[in-house]
Write an enzyme that holds these catalytic residues in place. Sequence first.
Site, mmCIF file in Angstrom:
data_model
loop_
_atom_site.group_PDB
_atom_site.id
_atom_site.type_symbol
_atom_site.label_atom_id
_atom_site.label_comp_id
_atom_site.label_asym_id
_atom_site.label_seq_id
_atom_site.Cartn_x
_atom_site.Cartn_y
_atom_site.Cartn_z
ATOM 1 N N TYR A 151 0.860 -1.188 0.000
ATOM 2 C CA TYR A 151 0.000 0.000 0.000
ATOM 3 C C TYR A 151 0.885 1.223 0.000
ATOM 4 C CZ TYR A 151 -3.497 3.445 1.420
ATOM 5 O OH TYR A 151 -4.326 4.545 1.471
ATOM 6 N N ASP A 246 9.411 2.908 -0.374
ATOM 7 C CA ASP A 246 8.369 3.636 0.348
ATOM 8 C C ASP A 246 8.637 3.423 1.838
ATOM 9 O OD1 ASP A 246 6.162 4.468 1.735
ATOM 10 O OD2 ASP A 246 4.695 3.533 0.399
ATOM 11 N N LYS A 274 4.871 10.007 8.072
ATOM 12 C CA LYS A 274 4.598 9.549 9.446
ATOM 13 C C LYS A 274 5.548 10.148 10.481
ATOM 14 C CE LYS A 274 2.104 5.419 7.939
ATOM 15 N NZ LYS A 274 0.688 5.617 8.237
HETATM 16 N N1 HOZ Z 1 -0.809 3.788 5.842
HETATM 17 C C1 HOZ Z 1 -1.697 3.873 6.960
HETATM 18 C C2 HOZ Z 1 -1.712 2.592 7.722
HETATM 19 N N2 HOZ Z 1 -1.771 1.460 6.952
HETATM 20 C C3 HOZ Z 1 -3.018 4.349 6.583
HETATM 21 C C4 HOZ Z 1 -3.884 4.658 7.720
HETATM 22 C C5 HOZ Z 1 -5.248 4.841 7.234
HETATM 23 O O1 HOZ Z 1 -5.615 4.197 6.252
HETATM 24 O O2 HOZ Z 1 -5.956 5.625 7.850
#
Ligand code: HOZ
Length: 434
Positions: A151, A246, A274
């Site tokens: 992701y 990433d 983050k």
């Molecule tokens: N990348 C974040 C955690 N997987 C995303 C958090 C979210 O989707 O709010």
Amino acid sequence: MNTPADDTRYAQSHASHAKAQQLMPGGVNSPVRAYSAVGGSPIVIRSGAGCRVTDVDGNEYVDYVCSYGPLIAGHAHPAVVAAVTRAASRGASFGMPTEAESQLAEAVIKAVPSVDVVRFVNSGTEATMSAIRLARGATGRDKIVKCVGGYHGHADALLVQAGSGATTLGVPSSPGVPKGATADTLLMPYNDLDAAAALFGEHDGAIAAIIIEPVAGNMGCVPPSDGYLAGLRKLCDDHGTLLIFDEVMTGFRVAFGGAQAKFDVTPDITCLGKVLGGGLPCAAYGASAEIMNRMAPVGPIYQAGTLSGNPVAMAAGLATLEVLREPGSYKRLDDLTQRLADGLIEAAEASGVSIQINRVGSMITPFFTDKPVTDYAGATACDTAAFGRFFRTMLDQGVTLPPSQFEAWFVSLAHDEEAIDETLAAATRAFASV
Ligand code: HOZ
């Protein structure tokens, strides 16, 4: 420790969420927060301090969401609060350069091996979509490779077989993304070097970049197998392809220099977020000067942002990195998370529940399965219903976890042995309920 749930425990949260549902889709501004995968409705947070959050009913929780990673110093760390307050009192945003941008840029460049020049943006999504544009512009090629279950935020080209909330909600490839936007996105399973090599066999000379979370964090935490990252590096070198790490989740998290420092593999382009913003919206992408100076205004590749390099976010990031520079920070995070991992295994065994713990530094995911989890197929084969029951029982006992099997939990410097042991006592009861 809170007492187990009764009818009134979440009354204010339920009322507040019911109202929010009339105002925002699902009552939330990021889908995973809606608890769709674990049942019930979300707790609504009033405040946080250290490793704990308090909901609007006054219930206190040991927190392992930690805002999905940014809060490595804990909630409302005094140094971060002071820095943010000072910066905000001087003005929230100018649309003109500030010195804080150069200060944080210097800190990033010093810490992260692959970065000589950096551009700040506002979210991980912006960082990855900009990195992709840069890679395409720099190579003159269109195709990109991502992992199944990886992701990288919600930009069209990357929202294909995506993990995190997209998998949690059962929409790994979202409607609304035009076919054309993903026509050049190729997929490979994580931790499978042969599959990566096969893609280069099929598309040699056409692949601009591989983008990868060096430690997968959005299918739950899945570490790279030995030699995997180095193997990708070599494939990219052999084929004139750029390697993008990433490190939105792993940057300043698994080591001060990120996963690339920990695993000693240097990508061409790095995405950060983050922890970089210490809880405020801030992200970045960076690379060598040769690559980065293709971006406007030096080069022709365009990317811009009104709030990019926001001075309040810069201040939060700088203060957070200062906290992390204290000697022993990463050892402390490691030790605390290992204590959590050991205790979870013991607690699960005592109840006869099969789990696999994946951990890299202070990222950890207990997977509800008896088989090692090394990729998305392994993660999605887990018993998500059991995870949901575990989640609810933990919540009822005062522990907040990310509400999905496909997320990492985060330990912060504000956690301590007492909080971990409190968590483990709750886990012993939660595994019994599974
Ligand atoms: N990348 C974040 C955690 N997987 C995303 C958090 C979210 O989707 O709010």
